[in-house]
Scaffold this motif. Structure first.
Motif, PDB file in Angstrom:
ATOM      1  N   THR A 210       0.817  -1.211   0.000  1.00  0.00           N
ATOM      2  CA  THR A 210       0.000   0.000   0.000  1.00  0.00           C
ATOM      3  C   THR A 210       0.854   1.266   0.000  1.00  0.00           C
ATOM      4  O   THR A 210       0.320   2.370   0.104  1.00  0.00           O
TER       5      THR A 210
ATOM      6  N   CYS B 270      -5.740  -2.150  -4.647  1.00  0.00           N
ATOM      7  CA  CYS B 270      -4.806  -1.107  -4.234  1.00  0.00           C
ATOM      8  C   CYS B 270      -4.334  -0.362  -5.483  1.00  0.00           C
ATOM      9  O   CYS B 270      -3.503  -0.883  -6.242  1.00  0.00           O
TER      10      CYS B 270
ATOM     11  N   ILE C 129      -7.177   2.232  -1.505  1.00  0.00           N
ATOM     12  CA  ILE C 129      -7.693   0.887  -1.287  1.00  0.00           C
ATOM     13  C   ILE C 129      -9.216   0.941  -1.373  1.00  0.00           C
ATOM     14  O   ILE C 129      -9.865   1.751  -0.709  1.00  0.00           O
TER      15      ILE C 129
END
Length: 427
Positions: free
Chosen positions: A219, A243, A254
């Motif tokens: 992420t 993501c 996300i």
């Protein structure tokens, strides 16, 4: 121009890249079917909802981007960390679609940076709940009738040394038997091949209390998994979390969808109490008389044990235990303390106060007369209510009952305060 006809040019801004792209021909809307999408769509006993999470790294110049995300993706929830907003940035909040979303912004109290924000659809009726945040950790607790959300931002390296504050928040403020989501930027390297001791113990403890971490992709631009989402057993994934890298933040956006199990409300147990039935003194004397010579008097302990056993046997035989349940469904009586009685009581209190200040025979007689009249009128009102209750449902079948009811009202009508004008003038 084509054969003298203008061709419409549509311009569309991509919220991910931030660039504008040109469409040379308009879309054909005739082939589309409008579908109404409502938050928490009910499907086979489940409630479906969508969620977006990202680290904005300052929203001060990115409110238009957030607008595009909310309008294009139309999520039910949008959780943002590191907003860098202040308490005075209400103008920036007003630039968001506040007609559709409830915006909960929690800025950092002292230093620059930090801050969290949650945008929730108004139909979901989300409310922000008070919470005592641990030192240096920014948290927000939000609840509805069917969902709990705990949004967290922890500075880098803080939870790597000690993640116990998150566990304390979870067990203190969340009902673990109801659907709950814990999400945010934890700055916890859960993607390392060899997890640190604190990180491993934190994930193990979260799993032990019923929470599962569902983000398994990087992420952050550096390849780390820092933004996490924990869900408990009452929430299941409808889609795999996506993501999406963006140019305006080091973190990815996300997005995911979930299904929420509808928890049926447990029936409230009917309160009950245990009591003993009563018996007369003669019955108790007749039962204990033949047993008294059998008491073992060899020692004080033996005598006490024998007496306790005899009395317990007598109580179980003469006054057995019984259980009674309280019924909350009984209809409530109509209030009998009306305005007329309230005025009379006020007049009674005035006469009582006057008699206490000047204790003369005249004031005492006036007070006793008012007290007698108030008790009589109070009893009359109660009798009327009881009489009307006993005749409920019979007036339609028996017209005479209605006439009797009206006659009772006339005969025992409550006197008004004006009826005591003469007694007040005497005072």
């Amino acid at each position: 121009m084509l054969m003298g006809l203008p061709i419409p040019i549509l311009q569309h801004r991509n919220f991910l890249t931030g660039k504008h792209s040109l469409i040379s021909r308009p879309p054909t809307y005739k082939s589309l079917i409008p579908i109404m999408i409502s938050p928490f769509t009910q499907t086979l006993g489940l409630a479906l909802f969508s969620l977006i999470l990202f680290n904005a790294q300052s929203l001060s110049k990115k409110t238009l981007i957030l607008n595009d995300i909310l309008l294009d993706k139309n999520p039910d929830f949008c959780a943002i960390t590191e907003t860098w907003l202040k308490h005075t940035d209400t103008a920036l909040i007003n630039q968001l679609p506040i007609q559709t979303y409830d915006i909960f912004s929690i800025p950092r109290k002292k230093k620059r940076g930090g801050g969290i924000l949650l945008a929730a659809k108004k139909e979901l009726k989300i409310t922000q709940c008070p919470i005592n945040s641990p030192s240096k950790i920014e948290t927000g607790l939000f609840k509805s009738d069917s969902l709990q959300i705990l949004l967290i931002y922890a500075p880098p390296g803080l939870l790597e040394s000690d993640a116990s504050p998150i566990l304390e928040l979870t067990t203190t403020y969340l009902n673990l038997e109801h659907p709950a989501i814990i999400l945010g930027d934890f700055n916890l390297h859960v993607d390392d091949p060899i997890l640190s001791t604190n990180c491993e113990s934190f994930l193990t403890a979260m799993s032990a209390i019923g929470f599962k971490q569902i983000i398994n992709k990087p992420t952050h631009r550096a390849g780390h998994t820092l933004d996490l989402i924990f869900v408990n057993s009452n929430i299941s994934q409808s889609t795999t979390p996506k993501c999406q890298p963006v140019p305006w933040s080091d973190h990815t956006v996300i997005s995911s969808a979930f299904s929420l199990e509808q928890i049926s409300k447990k029936p409230v147990p009917q309160p009950e109490f245990i009591y003993r039935k009563s018996c007369t003194s003669e019955e108790l004397h007749n039962h204990l008389g033949p047993e008294l010579p059998l008491i073992d008097t060899s020692s004080p302990n033996s005598a006490l044990h024998s007496w306790s056993k005899i009395t317990e046997t007598a109580a179980n035989n003469l006054c057995p235990l019984a259980t009674k349940k309280l019924d909350h469904n009984t209809s409530k009586r109509q209030p009998w303390f009306k305005e007329e009685l309230q005025k009379l009581k006020h007049s009674l209190r005035q006469k009582e106060s006057k008699w206490q200040k000047t204790p003369t025979q005249t004031s005492l007689s006036a007070y006793k007369l008012a007290l007698h009249q108030y008790k009589r009128d109070q009893q009359s009102v109660i009798m009327i209510k009881e009489f009307e209750k006993s005749l409920e449902g019979t007036e339609a079948k028996h017209p005479k009952a209605k006439i009797k009811t009206q006659a009772a009202r006339v005969l025992t009508s409550t006197p008004k305060a004006s009826d005591y004008r003469a007694s007040q003038e005497e005072d």
